[in-house]
Design a protein around this motif. Structure first.
Motif, PDB file in Angstrom:
ATOM      1  N   TYR A   1       0.883  -1.171   0.000  1.00  0.00           N
ATOM      2  CA  TYR A   1       0.000   0.000   0.000  1.00  0.00           C
ATOM      3  C   TYR A   1       0.919   1.218   0.000  1.00  0.00           C
ATOM      4  N   GLU A   2       1.040   1.852  -1.150  1.00  0.00           N
ATOM      5  CA  GLU A   2       2.078   2.859  -1.353  1.00  0.00           C
ATOM      6  C   GLU A   2       1.983   4.025  -0.374  1.00  0.00           C
ATOM      7  N   LYS A   3       0.786   4.546  -0.136  1.00  0.00           N
ATOM      8  CA  LYS A   3       0.651   5.692   0.770  1.00  0.00           C
ATOM      9  C   LYS A   3       1.117   5.337   2.177  1.00  0.00           C
ATOM     10  N   TRP A   4       0.812   4.134   2.590  1.00  0.00           N
ATOM     11  CA  TRP A   4       1.231   3.658   3.915  1.00  0.00           C
ATOM     12  C   TRP A   4       2.730   3.388   3.933  1.00  0.00           C
ATOM     13  N   PHE A   5       3.207   2.665   2.932  1.00  0.00           N
ATOM     14  CA  PHE A   5       4.624   2.328   2.814  1.00  0.00           C
ATOM     15  C   PHE A   5       5.487   3.591   2.843  1.00  0.00           C
ATOM     16  N   ASN A   6       5.036   4.628   2.166  1.00  0.00           N
ATOM     17  CA  ASN A   6       5.808   5.860   2.049  1.00  0.00           C
ATOM     18  C   ASN A   6       5.695   6.767   3.267  1.00  0.00           C
ATOM     19  N   ASP A   7       4.847   6.407   4.222  1.00  0.00           N
ATOM     20  CA  ASP A   7       4.682   7.220   5.422  1.00  0.00           C
ATOM     21  C   ASP A   7       5.814   6.888   6.397  1.00  0.00           C
ATOM     22  N   SER A   8       7.022   7.168   5.970  1.00  0.00           N
ATOM     23  CA  SER A   8       8.225   6.837   6.726  1.00  0.00           C
ATOM     24  C   SER A   8       9.319   7.821   6.349  1.00  0.00           C
ATOM     25  N   ALA A   9      10.382   7.844   7.135  1.00  0.00           N
ATOM     26  CA  ALA A   9      11.503   8.737   6.852  1.00  0.00           C
ATOM     27  C   ALA A   9      12.105   8.412   5.488  1.00  0.00           C
ATOM     28  N   ASP A  10      12.684   9.414   4.856  1.00  0.00           N
ATOM     29  CA  ASP A  10      13.197   9.251   3.492  1.00  0.00           C
ATOM     30  C   ASP A  10      14.173   8.092   3.372  1.00  0.00           C
ATOM     31  N   GLU A  11      15.112   7.985   4.301  1.00  0.00           N
ATOM     32  CA  GLU A  11      16.108   6.917   4.212  1.00  0.00           C
ATOM     33  C   GLU A  11      15.487   5.547   4.431  1.00  0.00           C
ATOM     34  N   VAL A  12      14.488   5.471   5.294  1.00  0.00           N
ATOM     35  CA  VAL A  12      13.791   4.206   5.516  1.00  0.00           C
ATOM     36  C   VAL A  12      13.064   3.785   4.246  1.00  0.00           C
ATOM     37  N   ARG A  13      12.320   4.714   3.684  1.00  0.00           N
ATOM     38  CA  ARG A  13      11.561   4.411   2.462  1.00  0.00           C
ATOM     39  C   ARG A  13      12.490   4.001   1.316  1.00  0.00           C
ATOM     40  N   THR A  14      13.552   4.758   1.106  1.00  0.00           N
ATOM     41  CA  THR A  14      14.474   4.475   0.003  1.00  0.00           C
ATOM     42  C   THR A  14      15.139   3.117   0.167  1.00  0.00           C
ATOM     43  N   SER A  15      15.579   2.803   1.383  1.00  0.00           N
ATOM     44  CA  SER A  15      16.238   1.530   1.632  1.00  0.00           C
ATOM     45  C   SER A  15      15.290   0.355   1.419  1.00  0.00           C
ATOM     46  N   CYS A  16      14.053   0.500   1.868  1.00  0.00           N
ATOM     47  CA  CYS A  16      13.078  -0.584   1.700  1.00  0.00           C
ATOM     48  C   CYS A  16      12.653  -0.738   0.244  1.00  0.00           C
ATOM     49  N   GLU A  17      12.539   0.366  -0.476  1.00  0.00           N
ATOM     50  CA  GLU A  17      12.234   0.294  -1.916  1.00  0.00           C
ATOM     51  C   GLU A  17      13.364  -0.433  -2.644  1.00  0.00           C
ATOM     52  N   HIS A  18      14.595  -0.123  -2.277  1.00  0.00           N
ATOM     53  CA  HIS A  18      15.740  -0.790  -2.899  1.00  0.00           C
ATOM     54  C   HIS A  18      15.716  -2.285  -2.619  1.00  0.00           C
ATOM     55  N   ALA A  19      15.314  -2.666  -1.406  1.00  0.00           N
ATOM     56  CA  ALA A  19      15.216  -4.082  -1.065  1.00  0.00           C
ATOM     57  C   ALA A  19      14.176  -4.785  -1.945  1.00  0.00           C
ATOM     58  N   LEU A  20      13.052  -4.136  -2.183  1.00  0.00           N
ATOM     59  CA  LEU A  20      12.030  -4.721  -3.055  1.00  0.00           C
ATOM     60  C   LEU A  20      12.563  -4.889  -4.477  1.00  0.00           C
ATOM     61  N   ASP A  21      13.309  -3.906  -4.943  1.00  0.00           N
ATOM     62  CA  ASP A  21      13.897  -4.011  -6.286  1.00  0.00           C
ATOM     63  C   ASP A  21      14.851  -5.190  -6.358  1.00  0.00           C
ATOM     64  N   MET A  22      15.655  -5.389  -5.315  1.00  0.00           N
ATOM     65  CA  MET A  22      16.594  -6.512  -5.315  1.00  0.00           C
ATOM     66  C   MET A  22      15.857  -7.847  -5.285  1.00  0.00           C
ATOM     67  N   LEU A  23      14.765  -7.915  -4.515  1.00  0.00           N
ATOM     68  CA  LEU A  23      13.986  -9.157  -4.480  1.00  0.00           C
ATOM     69  C   LEU A  23      13.428  -9.483  -5.862  1.00  0.00           C
ATOM     70  N   HIS A  24      12.985  -8.458  -6.561  1.00  0.00           N
ATOM     71  CA  HIS A  24      12.457  -8.683  -7.915  1.00  0.00           C
ATOM     72  C   HIS A  24      13.572  -9.123  -8.858  1.00  0.00           C
ATOM     73  N   ASN A  25      14.715  -8.451  -8.779  1.00  0.00           N
ATOM     74  CA  ASN A  25      15.808  -8.757  -9.700  1.00  0.00           C
ATOM     75  C   ASN A  25      16.412 -10.132  -9.431  1.00  0.00           C
TER      76      ASN A  25
END
Length: 617
Positions: A401-425
């Motif tokens: 849920y993007e709005k919920w997922f993004n309701d976090s500090a910038d570094e937290v959000r960016t790091s977790c987004e990167h983790a999702l990208d790695m899981l996909h790759n």
């Protein structure tokens, strides 16, 4: 409504709520309106709230300003209440690559079954390559070292006691433990050493050090719940069931870890036993309420520890301290011998240095249930993930849920987004965009529930104790807890029913829900908190933002570290699963650990008990 002046929310029927990614359902940020208080100011606030008439008036204003009245107290909800988050077997969902654990088998057999699910190289610790100076020893590392006579459990116990002593010195003052007994620890270690000398270790857990949150009975210690008084009313006479399971495997129980008093906060600051400091930075909080359990694992003192999770109390400190936190499905683990503080939202959990160790500990404690509610018949047989499989599980869909997922500090959000990208790759796992409505409403309903249950549990004791023995922040919490009435509790359970429906609908299209674990990383400890505790509801809301479904709905969840912020503090991601899907969560966490762990850094305070290194600073 007089001075309340609030327009209550009228909830539309759940079937009319749009859960698609393009839903127009509003997302409401945590609406916390309460200043941070500590020291003299929290004392004054507690005194005001304890005034019979004035205090009640102030509490109602707080409830109004923080939307409790609007979303819970006076809301109109058509759904019936759901009082306990019980789940029947998910017959229509088959987990991939799992081993079906034998029902009724003893804990030693369950542990061996878990070991058989591990890769053959599981004896090598995370970050063990030659380019890294950080080695977090695993259960298999200890077992291998003991069996090969490289070291003995007795020597490890001696090093442990020296490390605890060092960690308590004024220049560090980690406050890991409320209670530990060197004589008892050494007795257990000598018995384990003798078993290895005779070639008869009980299991791979034989001689492994395990710490226990002081909310769980573990002999010979009293169970204080982080208080100065609870053990005077409730006498511990035997180990909690989950502690018995670990002890029967030969584990060495090393004492009772520090915690936030009665689990009433998320910082881990305890005015009676000290603020548990974060091993990654001793000037930062460890998180709570299972603060000591997370910190001792992070600092290398124990590969695993037990905690209790009523509002993220395992997963929050696990995230802030950079370790794995597993909260099982409601009803999967026995609650016998655990303080009855919040019986429909609390659940024992595991804190571990690695996913492999979390699996072994989970296997040890998840069988042979002795439960009052739900009955064991509701729980299906336990699955263990076949982590030794050469092919990762496939076709995984992660609901986000993007709005919920993004309701976090910038570094937290960016790091977790990167983790999702790695899981996909790496694995081809897909992220599916969804809407999970009424997140803030669920947080407030959970707060009403846990507060009401805690008050019901503690009220007979509070009538007898001297309030001078209670922390100032807990005195404030107590006045709020006791303010909730029957309509508020019933409405909270109606919201629980709504959220159960929403989550089951999401799980028709996804295997797990993915979020950051906490909205922020560990924040600084301030000196004015040490004697009074701290009221910091803004940071508290950020820490629990993604926690609630696991407790309120009884869903399993796991958190695993994915990186650090620019200050070096851990960032973790959370997977929330279907009921009884712990094996899938462990699979996902293991896959993520495999691609993230080489970037993990050594904590500021870390004890290498197999090499006898002292804490680095």
């Amino acid at each position: 409504m007089g001075f309340l002046d609030v327009m209550p929310k009228i909830y539309k029927p759940v079937a009319e709520v749009n859960l698609s990614a393009h839903s127009d359902e509003p997302y409401i940020h945590a609406n916390v309106k309460a200043p941070r208080m500590a020291g003299f100011f929290v004392k004054v606030f507690a005194w005001v709230l304890e005034l019979r008439i004035v205090g009640a008036f102030v509490v109602e204003i707080l409830k109004r300003n923080n939307l409790v009245h609007k979303f819970v107290s006076f809301a109109e909800i058509s759904e019936p209440p759901l009082y306990t988050p019980t789940h029947v077997s998910e017959d229509n969902y088959e987990e991939q690559q799992v081993y079906n654990m034998k029902p009724g088998s003893p804990s030693t057999e369950r542990v061996q079954e878990a070991v058989d699910c591990l890769p053959k190289d599981a004896e090598f610790a995370v970050n063990s390559d030659s380019n890294s100076d950080f080695r977090r020893w695993t259960i298999m590392d200890y077992s291998r070292a003991y069996s090969s006579r490289q070291i003995t459990p007795h020597l490890v116990a001696m090093r442990f006691l020296a490390a605890v002593k060092e960690s308590s010195e004024p220049h560090i003052n980690m406050s890991f433990f409320i209670n530990y007994n060197p004589e008892d620890i050494l007795r257990q270690a000598k018995e384990s050493t003798l078993r290895y000398e005779n070639g008869t270790p009980i299991s791979v857990l034989d001689g492994v050090l395990v710490a226990v949150k002081d909310e769980i009975d573990c002999m010979p210690y009293p169970t204080t719940g982080g208080t100065k008084w609870y053990h005077k009313f409730r006498i511990s006479i035997e180990d909690a069931h989950i502690v018995k399971q670990l002890r029967s495997c030969g584990a060495i129980l090393v004492g009772k870890t520090n915690m936030h008093e009665i689990g009433a906060g998320t910082s881990g600051i305890n005015p009676h036993y000290g603020a548990v400091r974060n091993p990654y930075d001793i000037t930062k909080i460890s998180g709570g309420s299972s603060s000591g359990s997370a910190a001792v694992v992070s600092a290398g003192l124990c590969p695993i520890a037990l905690g209790v999770d009523g509002g993220g109390s395992v997963r929050i400190p696990a995230s802030l301290c950079g370790v794995v936190g597993l909260k099982p499905t409601f009803g999967r683990v026995s609650h016998a011998g655990i303080l009855p503080l919040n019986w429909t939202v609390g659940m024992a959990g595991v804190l571990a240095g690695t996913v492999e160790d979390a699996l072994i500990a989970y296997a040890a404690i998840s069988g042979d249930l002795q439960l009052r509610q739900p009955t064991p018949s509701l729980a299906p047989a336990t699955n263990l993930p076949l982590l030794a499989s050469t092919n990762p599980i496939a076709n995984i869909k992660l609901a986000k849920y993007e709005k919920w997922f993004n309701d976090s500090a910038d570094e937290v959000r960016t790091s977790c987004e990167h983790a999702l990208d790695m899981l996909h790759n790496h694995y081809g796992w897909e992220t599916v965009e969804v809407t999970l409505p009424e997140i803030e409403e669920m947080r407030l309903a959970h707060y009403v529930t846990i507060a009401s249950e805690c008050n019901a549990s503690l009220a007979p004791h509070f009538a007898k104790i001297n309030f001078a023995d209670v922390g100032w922040d807990v005195r404030v919490a107590h006045q709020v807890y006791r303010s909730f009435h029957s309509r508020e509790y019933l409405n909270a359970q109606k919201i629980r029913n709504r959220q159960m429906y929403f989550h089951k609908e999401i799980f028709k299209h996804a295997d797990v829900i993915v979020t950051p674990t906490t909205g922020v990383t560990a924040y600084p400890l301030q000196r004015d908190t040490f004697k009074t505790g701290e009221l910091d509801y803004i940071n508290g809301a950020a820490l629990v933002r993604f926690m609630i479904a696991g407790n309120f709905l009884g869903l399993p969840a796991i958190t695993v570290m994915v990186g650090c912020d620019k200050g070096g503090m851990p960032i973790s991601i959370q997977f929330i699963g279907r009921p009884w899907s712990e094996a899938t969560l462990l699979h996902l966490a293991y896959g993520l650990q495999a691609i993230c762990s080489k970037s993990f850094k050594r904590p500021m305070i870390y004890y290498d008990l197999l090499k006898e290194e002292t804490a680095s600073q």
